[in-house]
Design an enzyme around this catalytic site. Structure first.
Site, short mmCIF file in Angstrom:
data_model
loop_
_atom_site.label_atom_id
_atom_site.label_comp_id
_atom_site.label_asym_id
_atom_site.label_seq_id
_atom_site.Cartn_x
_atom_site.Cartn_y
_atom_site.Cartn_z
N ASP A 173 0.95 -1.16 0.04
CA ASP A 173 0.03 0.02 -0.10
C ASP A 173 1.05 1.15 -0.07
OD1 ASP A 173 -2.65 -0.11 -0.31
OD2 ASP A 173 -3.10 0.57 1.63
N ASP A 212 -8.86 -2.93 2.08
CA ASP A 212 -8.97 -2.51 3.38
C ASP A 212 -9.76 -2.99 4.19
OD1 ASP A 212 -7.16 -0.62 2.43
OD2 ASP A 212 -8.77 1.01 1.66
#
Length: 503
Positions: free
Chosen positions: A384, A437
Site C-alpha cells: 500500500d 482495506d
C-alpha cells in the site's frame, strides 16, 4: 478448484490491489512552490456560478491562485459581477476595453500569471479568470524572481472547456455575470461515520459467520470421530474443498501478483476496461449476494427444506432449490445496478453487492494461523505504501490513486469500492474505502474469532475483541489523517495494519 472458488480468489486479488481511502479531490498544497510574502494563499477550489442574460446557467469549478485576494466562503457574500473578455486575449498588456469592477476572462500564456493579474487590476477589474490550455486545473504560482507580490484582486484558473463555453457566450454578445466563492469543507462529514460503521459491521458479520461455520464443522467432525464412521475422511475432504486456506508463500506472492495487476490496470485504464471490471464485479456480487441470502433464509424453518433439497444443474453440479429461487433476483439486481450505475443513488446497489461479496470472501478465504495473517498484512502494508507514495517517483503520479479514482477512464472509477456520498460537503463527492482495506484485516479478525470459539475463550479473554477494536481504531485514525491532509488520498492499511497487528 471449482469455478466459483476461482472467481472468489480472483476478486480477492483484484479488490486488494487498490485498498485506498479518500475524502475527495480538493486541491492540495504544493511543496515545489513554497509560500512567500504576497504568494501565500492556500490552493482552494472555487465555485463559479454563471448567469446568461439574467438566467442561471452552469456552475463551473476553478482553482484559486497562490497570490491575490482571498475569496468569500459563502455564496450570499459573493458579488455578482459582469464578465468581460480580455482584449488582447492573453491580458499581458493594458486592455483596450474600459473596465469598472468587471471580472475579466483571459487566456493562459505569453506572460506570467502575476503579470496578467496586475494588468487586470490596473485596468479596473475586480477579478481575473484565466483559461487553462488543458481540460484539467492548474495551480497558479508566482515566478521564482518575484519576491514581493502585491495583487489586490482574486485570480482563478478555469479548465479549457469551461473557458471556451464562457468565451462563446461573450463573443455572441450575450450578457454574462459570474460569482466567485470558495466554500469550506466540514471538518468531519457524516458519510465518514457511516462508512466506518459499514466497514466495521461487514467484518463483524463475516467473522461471526465464519466462526459459526467452523464451530459447526468441528462439532460434526467430533460426532463422526466418536461414532467411528468411515464417512469422516470423505466428509472432511468435501468440507475443506469449500475453503481456500492462505499459506505463507501465497501471502508473499500476493504482493507480486497484486502489483502486476495494479500496473496492468494503470496502463490499460480506459472506458472499455472499466466495463470489464464492472462485469467481473457483477459476477462476484451476484455470487456473494446469492450466498448471503441463501445462508440467511436457511435460518428460517420455512426455507430449510428448499435449502436442503438439491438438483443437478449442468456445469454447476448439485444446486439447492433455494439457490435456484434466489438466483434470478440476484442476477436482476446486479444487472439493474450495472445499467443505472451512473445515477445519483447507484452507490446503494454497489455497496450492497460489495458487502455481500466481502462477507462471502471472508467466509471462504481463511488464514490458518496468526503467522500467516501477520505475513499477509505486513506485505499488504508495504504494498500500500509503495503504490500510493513511492510510485510517484517512477510514474510521476500515484498509481493506486489514479486507478482507484479511474482518472484515465472518463468514468467515476473502479467499482471495487464501498462509497457513500458526502452529505454536508458543498463540493459533493464520495467518501470511499477499497475492498482490500476490509478484506485483508478482516481475514485476521475472522481468524481471531474462530480461534476464540474453538478454544472456548470468552470475549474478554480472547483475541477477537481486541482485534476488532484495533481495526476500528486504525480505520478511525485513517479518516483523521485524511481530514488533516485536506483530503489527499491516503493508504488506509498504513494506519490499520499497525493497530491490528499491535493489538
Amino acid at each position: 478448484m471449482d469455478i466459483y472458488k476461482t472467481i472468489y480468489v480472483f476478486i480477492v486479488v483484484l479488490a486488494s490491489s487498490f485498498g485506498f481511502g479518500s475524502t475527495g479531490d480538493i486541491v492540495h498544497h504544493d511543496d515545489v512552490a513554497p509560500k512567500r510574502p504576497g504568494c501565500e494563499n492556500n490552493f482552494v477550489l472555487v465555485k463559479v456560478p454563471t448567469y446568461i442574460n439574467g438566467v442561471e446557467d452552469i456552475e463551473y469549478v476553478g482553482v484559486g491562485a497562490r497570490f491575490g485576494l482571498t475569496l468569500e466562503s459563502k455564496e450570499k457574500h459573493a458579488n455578482l459581477s459582469i464578465l468581460s473578455l480580455a482584449d488582447p486575449p492573453d491580458c499581458c498588456r493594458k486592455p483596450k476595453n474600459k473596465l469598472s469592477g468587471e471580472v475579466i476572462l483571459a487566456h493562459r500564456g505569453n506572460c506570467s500569471f502575476t503579470t496578467k493579474a496586475n494588468v487586470a487590476e490596473d485596468a479596473g477589474a475586480s477579478a481575473i479568470l484565466i483559461i487553462n490550455n488543458r481540460t484539467e486545473l492548474f495551480k497558479m504560482v508566482c515566478e521564482v524572481n518575484e519576491t514581493d507580490v502585491k495583487i489586490g484582486i482574486a485570480a482563478v484558473m478555469l479548465p479549457q472547456d469551461a473557458g471556451a463555453s464562457l468565451e462563446k457566450y461573450l463573443t455572441s454578445s450575450s450578457s454574462v455575470k459570474v460569482q466567485l466563492y470558495s466554500p469550506q469543507r466540514p471538518v468531519v462529514d457524516v458519510a465518514e461515520v457511516f462508512l466506518w460503521l459499514m466497514a466495521a459491521g461487514t467484518i463483524l458479520c463475516a467473522s461471526y459467520w465464519s466462526a459459526w461455520s467452523a464451530r459447526e464443522a468441528a462439532i460434526e467432525q467430533d460426532k463422526l470421530l466418536k461414532d467411528g464412521s468411515d464417512e469422516f475422511i470423505q466428509t472432511d475432504a468435501v468440507r475443506s474443498s469449500g475453503i481456500v486456506n492462505i499459506n505463507t508463500a501465497s501471502a508473499i506472492l500476493f504482493v507480486v501478483i497484486a502489483s502486476c495487476f495494479l500496473v496492468m490496470l494503470y496502463k490499460l485504464m480506459s472506458y472499455w476496461f472499466i466495463e470489464v471490471l464492472v462485469v467481473l464485479f457483477c459476477i462476484g456480487g451476484v455470487e456473494g449476494l446469492q450466498t448471503c441470502l441463501v445462508a440467511l433464509l436457511s435460518c428460517f424453518g420455512w426455507f430449510q427444506p428448499a435449502g436442503e433439497s438439491f438438483v443437478k444443474v449442468p456445469f454447476f453440479g448439485a444446486v439447492s432449490y433455494l439457490t435456484l429461487a434466489v438466483s434470478p433476483f440476484c442476477i436482476a439486481f446486479a444487472v439493474v445496478w450495472a445499467v443505472f450505475r451512473r445515477v445519483s443513488f447507484a452507490w446503494i446497489g454497489q455497496d450492497i453487492l460489495g458487502i455481500a461479496l466481502i462477507i462471502t470472501v471472508l467466509q471462504i478465504v481463511r488464514v490458518p494461523n496468526l503467522k500467516v495473517g501477520t505475513v499477509l498484512l505486513s506485505c499488504a502494508f508495504l504494498y500500500d505504501i509503495f503504490w500510493v507514495f513511492v510510485s510517484k517517483w517512477w510514474f510521476k503520479e500515484s498509481v493506486m490513486i489514479v486507478v482507484a479514482r479511474g482518472d484515465k477512464s472518463g468514468e467515476d472509477g473502479i467499482p471495487m469500492l464501498l462509497k457513500i456520498p458526502r452529505m454536508f460537503d458543498p463540493w459533493g463527492g464520495y467518501s470511499i474505502i477499497g475492498f482490500g482495506d476490509i478484506i485483508l484485516p478482516g481475514l485476521l479478525v475472522a481468524f481471531s474469532l474462530r480461534y476464540d470459539w474453538l478454544a472456548k475463550k470468552n470475549l474478554r479473554a480472547g483475541y477477537f475483541l481486541w482485534a476488532m477494536t484495533a481495526y476500528g481504531l486504525g480505520l478511525l485514525i485513517t479518516y483523521v489523517a485524511l481530514n488533516m491532509m485536506d483530503g489527499h488520498g491516503q493508504p488506509a492499511l498504513l494506519y490499520i495494519v499497525p493497530f491490528t497487528l499491535g493489538k
